[in-house]
Design a protein around this motif. Structure first.
Motif, short mmCIF file in Angstrom:
data_model
loop_
_atom_site.label_atom_id
_atom_site.label_comp_id
_atom_site.label_asym_id
_atom_site.label_seq_id
_atom_site.Cartn_x
_atom_site.Cartn_y
_atom_site.Cartn_z
N TYR A 95 49.38 70.71 55.89
CA TYR A 95 50.44 69.82 56.36
C TYR A 95 49.83 68.54 56.95
CZ TYR A 95 53.75 67.82 59.67
OH TYR A 95 54.52 66.94 60.40
N LEU A 96 48.84 68.68 57.82
CA LEU A 96 48.23 67.51 58.47
C LEU A 96 47.56 66.60 57.45
CD1 LEU A 96 46.78 69.25 61.65
CD2 LEU A 96 48.81 67.78 61.52
N ASN A 97 46.91 67.18 56.45
CA ASN A 97 46.29 66.37 55.39
C ASN A 97 47.35 65.60 54.59
OD1 ASN A 97 43.65 67.04 56.01
ND2 ASN A 97 43.64 68.82 54.63
N LYS A 98 48.46 66.22 54.32
CA LYS A 98 49.55 65.54 53.60
C LYS A 98 50.11 64.40 54.43
CE LYS A 98 51.05 69.45 50.79
NZ LYS A 98 52.05 70.54 50.67
N GLN A 99 50.19 64.58 55.76
CA GLN A 99 50.69 63.52 56.64
C GLN A 99 49.74 62.33 56.66
OE1 GLN A 99 53.84 63.68 58.16
NE2 GLN A 99 53.80 65.34 56.68
N LYS A 100 48.44 62.61 56.63
CA LYS A 100 47.44 61.53 56.62
C LYS A 100 47.56 60.70 55.35
CE LYS A 100 43.83 64.06 58.43
NZ LYS A 100 42.46 64.50 58.34
N ASN A 101 47.88 61.35 54.25
CA ASN A 101 47.94 60.68 52.95
C ASN A 101 49.26 59.97 52.69
OD1 ASN A 101 45.31 61.50 52.34
ND2 ASN A 101 46.02 63.45 51.49
#
Length: 124
Positions: A117-123
């Motif tokens: 989830y956090l990686n998707k938010q960064k992208n």
């Protein structure tokens, strides 16, 4: 051998299934030993509003998946990240020593789904 809580969560697992368009998804485990856990998260404003799982494995793996979903639903990301395999084991009133790895899988699934989830938010 198994506590009443383990048996209850094995016989009547909570939050089984998938979340379409989940905000965070992770699969952890070892297909060779037979325990594989997939967790799906729906997160709104930093809070886990829904969580589902699919687990291939023994009764203890299913029970730890089930209780882990109950433990993180309604929690913030920060609160969910603090859940340990020890907390999962304690919530089930214990596990046999040869099944403790199932609680580790539950902790890993929570952390990996949040990381996704956090990686998707960064992208974004």
């Amino acid at each position: 051998m198994y506590s009443e809580k383990v048996l209850e969560h094995f016989m009547n697992p909570r939050n089984v299934g998938e979340i379409e368009n989940a905000d965070g998804v992770a699969q952890v485990g070892n297909p060779k030993c037979g325990d594989v856990m997939k967790m799906y998260l729906k997160i709104e404003n930093g809070v886990i509003v829904d969580v589902k799982f699919k687990t291939l494995g023994c009764g203890a793996a299913i029970a730890t998946s089930s209780i882990a979903t109950e433990m993180i639903k309604g929690k913030t990301i920060e609160e969910a990240l603090k859940i340990t395999n020890k907390a999962v084991t304690e919530a089930l009133d214990g596990l046999p020593p040869n099944k403790l790895h199932c609680s580790v899988l539950a902790e890993e699934a929570i952390k990996a789904a949040i990381e996704d989830y956090l990686n998707k938010q960064k992208n974004k």
